[in-house]
Design an enzyme around this catalytic site. Structure first.
Site, PDB file in Angstrom:
ATOM      1  N   CYS A 216       0.797  -1.229   0.000  1.00 48.88           N
ATOM      2  CA  CYS A 216       0.000   0.000   0.000  1.00 48.88           C
ATOM      3  C   CYS A 216       0.829   1.277   0.000  1.00 48.88           C
ATOM      4  O   CYS A 216       0.549   2.213  -0.746  1.00 48.88           O
ATOM      5  CB  CYS A 216      -0.985   0.003   1.157  1.00 48.88           C
ATOM      6  SG  CYS A 216      -0.256   0.024   2.819  1.00 48.88           S
ATOM      7  N   HIS A 275      -2.978   1.407   6.808  1.00 45.75           N
ATOM      8  CA  HIS A 275      -3.166   1.411   5.354  1.00 45.75           C
ATOM      9  C   HIS A 275      -2.831   2.803   4.850  1.00 45.75           C
ATOM     10  O   HIS A 275      -3.090   3.798   5.529  1.00 45.75           O
ATOM     11  CB  HIS A 275      -4.588   1.028   4.982  1.00 45.75           C
ATOM     12  CG  HIS A 275      -4.864   1.134   3.518  1.00 45.75           C
ATOM     13  ND1 HIS A 275      -4.007   0.631   2.568  1.00 45.75           N
ATOM     14  CD2 HIS A 275      -5.881   1.705   2.830  1.00 45.75           C
ATOM     15  CE1 HIS A 275      -4.496   0.883   1.375  1.00 45.75           C
ATOM     16  NE2 HIS A 275      -5.621   1.540   1.496  1.00 45.75           N
ATOM     17  N   ASP A 298      -6.997   5.712  -3.854  1.00 48.95           N
ATOM     18  CA  ASP A 298      -6.303   4.536  -3.332  1.00 48.95           C
ATOM     19  C   ASP A 298      -5.902   3.644  -4.500  1.00 48.95           C
ATOM     20  O   ASP A 298      -6.737   3.016  -5.137  1.00 48.95           O
ATOM     21  CB  ASP A 298      -7.226   3.786  -2.373  1.00 48.95           C
ATOM     22  CG  ASP A 298      -6.515   2.682  -1.626  1.00 48.95           C
ATOM     23  OD1 ASP A 298      -5.385   2.324  -2.022  1.00 48.95           O
ATOM     24  OD2 ASP A 298      -7.076   2.172  -0.641  1.00 48.95           O
TER      25      ASP A 298
END
Length: 657
Positions: A216, A275, A298
């Site tokens: 991530c 995250h 994202d």
């Protein structure tokens, strides 16, 4: 009739224009300007002089194949300095931070041990602008219809979705392959990267073949580089205790066995320790007034959005207000910071509810401060205070909209596993959840407490604290275990187990000492160095279970970087790097990497080889800074035993004479 003008020479005045357009760090030889702002060019005619009032010059600009006589080429970027631009940002310090700054920090760890990891964004490094434009041309949108794609590139909403999809390789030849398996033998462990430049240049040099591997924070960091390069204000954001709700009910279900160890989740609901995503600043003409500004994007591939692996832009304000029916992927983003968490005991094929927590997900949402190395907590941008009436009202509003099904259900996430509880003050390196029970009246509580800092290479000493708050005697049987956690929330098998029998008098507290030897955990650690301690207790006189856990992040000593002498542009500079083997055993295959925009032309690799136990090493390197101003050196040390010992040093480079 006057003779027509014949152009002999065109001077695009690249240097002067680029300085005025804040693009001189990208190039002084090629014209790169920002939209909505004037720029000057000079035309020289071979046959006669220009006659005002008689001569009329019309300029035609085109994207794509050239169909007219070519005076020159230039690159046009978004302009956060221009009030008419959709990415206009009314703050010079913010423009300097979110567009011009080429280094930063990405926050990792857990909510009680937040670690800043240095990153070299390098958006102005050589050829990066052309790689970013190549990335747009490699998108599926451009491949399907290049004319429509180019016509839409003026929209930051459109561009952000295209870039988001192209950072991962799931639909196309995007920049990065994701990998959460802990097996990286055919690529680079995501923990080893320290910057975006090497990743983007490798992708370009290999004919746009995806780079292995990312997780991530790598996806978010590379996206930040591309968006800042294109002129869209962007920052990297970390959410601690980040939820992934797979079925759209805003509930994260976690399952435990009789020993207290967390089980693989059938539905793949998870709460990750952290995250990382991006926020990009833009107007949202496609949404009701008031929902522009920071937008969540994202790039980590989890689920599809309109057929592609991307997520966002989702308005941060829409997330805070529970307006989950607003584009794009707002339900998914809402669940990451607001889902509730339910714990279940699985025994004999049956599931028993142990606990439900409404405030465990979405903590210490963090980004780098403006023109500072400090951490900025922006949690209040995403949610009202936990336990406040507004927070529950927003949650119920979002849940009702989800149930009404007026739009597509939530998509994807990436984060890391963790447990519900406010910060534990007894140790900054751990997450702690004492005594989870469904009963409002807790008669017996269990809690872990570390006795010393959990350093890599050392034994872990801790106690289980048991407290009887009732006026009756209590006989407890407690199963204890420890297991490593992977970055995607998946647990590994327990590597340590114990059983304790504790008798408590009324109002009595007792501690049960525990120790996990380095030799017991060393072979079972994940790259994230997370260990989860679990205790599941039961009273002889009651069927209820008492669950307690603590997540520990093992820590390494950092890398020390010394700059010897003054840093002056175009003059040699000596950099000294000092680091130690923290283990009481030999480590092999040691490699030190260094990078820093404006300081090194490319990433530096130093092969160290073998490091003796507890051995300290000093390495000296020479470089010649080629850009002035505030710069940063990023360092990483990897070996066969560890992958991500990090260090950084800020350096101010004088322009010189």
């Amino acid at each position: 009739m006057a003779q027509g003008l014949e152009v002999d020479l065109t001077d695009l005045q690249s240097y002067q224009n680029n300085v005025r357009h804040h693009t001189e760090e990208i190039s002084i030889d090629q014209l790169i300007v920002r939209r909505g702002q004037a720029f000057n060019i000079t035309l020289y005619f071979r046959n006669r002089g220009f006659q005002p009032g008689l001569d009329n010059i019309i300029f035609v600009t085109e994207t794509g194949p050239v169909t007219a006589y070519l005076l020159g080429e230039f690159i046009l970027l978004f302009n956060p300095w221009c009030t008419g631009d959709a990415v206009y940002l009314d703050s010079e310090p913010q423009r300097q931070e979110y567009v011009m700054n080429d280094y930063g920090f990405i926050y990792q760890g857990n909510k009680n041990w937040i670690r800043p990891c240095p990153w070299n964004y390098g958006q102005f490094e050589e050829n990066i602008i052309h790689i970013c434009l190549k990335l747009l041309d490699k998108s599926l949108n451009f491949q399907i219809d290049s004319a429509i794609d180019c016509a839409l590139r003026g929209s930051p909403v459109y561009i952000s979705r295209v870039v988001c999809a192209m950072i991962n390789s799931n639909d196309d030849n995007g920049v990065l392959n994701g990998n959460w398996s802990e097996n990286y033998t055919d690529g680079v462990n995501p923990a080893e990267w320290t910057g975006s430049v090497a990743i983007l240049k490798q992708w370009h040099a290999t004919g746009c073949q995806p780079v292995r591997y990312g997780q991530c924070w790598v996806f978010a960091a590379v996206m930040c580089t591309v968006m800042r390069c294109l002129g869209i204000p962007t920052r990297v954001v970390t959410n601690f205790d980040s939820g992934h709700d797979t079925d759209g009910n805003l509930i994260i279900d976690e399952y435990y066995d009789n020993t207290g160890r967390i089980l693989e989740n059938k539905k793949k609901d998870t709460v990750w320790n952290f995250h990382v995503w991006n926020e990009c600043w833009m107007a949202r003409k496609d949404l009701p007034p008031g929902y522009g500004g920071w937008q969540v994007l994202d790039a980590t591939p989890q689920e599809t959005s309109n057929g592609l692996y991307c997520c966002g832009p989702a308005s941060v304000r829409a997330i805070k207000e529970g307006e989950v029916d607003l584009n794009y992927d707002t339900p998914f983003a809402f669940s990451m910071v607001n889902a509730d968490c339910t714990s279940w005991l699985v025994s004999g094929g049956k599931e028993q509810k142990i606990h439900q927590d409404t405030n465990s997900v979405g903590n210490f949402i963090s980004t780098k401060s403006i023109q500072s190395d400090e951490r900025d907590d922006i949690t209040q941008n995403y949610k009202y205070g936990e336990g406040s009436p507004q927070e529950r009202q927003v949650f119920l509003k979002a849940l009702q909209k989800l149930k009404n099904g007026r739009f597509q259900s939530p998509h994807r996430t990436d984060s890391e596993p963790s447990r519900p509880m406010p910060p534990n003050q007894d140790n900054p390196h751990s997450l702690d959840t004492p005594s989870l029970r469904p009963s409002d009246v807790v008669q017996v509580s269990l809690k872990f407490k570390l006795l010393d800092s959990p350093n890599m290479g050392q034994d872990i000493n801790f106690v289980l604290l048991a407290l009887n708050m009732s006026s009756q005697f209590k006989d407890l049987k407690v199963n204890l275990s420890a297991q490593s956690l992977l970055h995607d929330g998946s647990p590994l098998s327990p590597f340590w187990q114990d059983m304790a029998f504790i008798t408590l008098s009324p109002k009595e507290a007792k501690s049960y000492p525990c120790k996990i030897l380095y030799s017991q955990y060393s072979q079972y650690l994940s790259t994230d160095k997370l260990i989860r301690l679990s205790a599941l207790g039961e009273e002889k006189s009651s069927p209820e279970k008492i669950l307690a856990n603590k997540i520990i992040t093992l820590t390494y000593p950092g890398i020390m970087i010394n700059v010897l002498g003054a840093a002056i542009m175009n003059q040699p500079l000596t950099i000294q790097v000092v680091f130690s083997n923290p283990l009481s055993e030999q480590v092999e295959d040691c490699v030190l990497t260094l990078e820093g925009s404006g300081l090194f032309k490319k990433q530096q690799r130093v092969l160290i080889g073998v490091l003796k136990p507890r051995y300290k090493v000093t390495v000296s390197l020479k470089t010649v800074p080629f850009k002035s101003g505030q710069r940063q050196i990023q360092a990483n040390l990897r070996s066969n035993k560890f992958k991500d010992i990090k260090g950084y040093r800020n350096v101010y480079v004088d322009f010189g004479l």
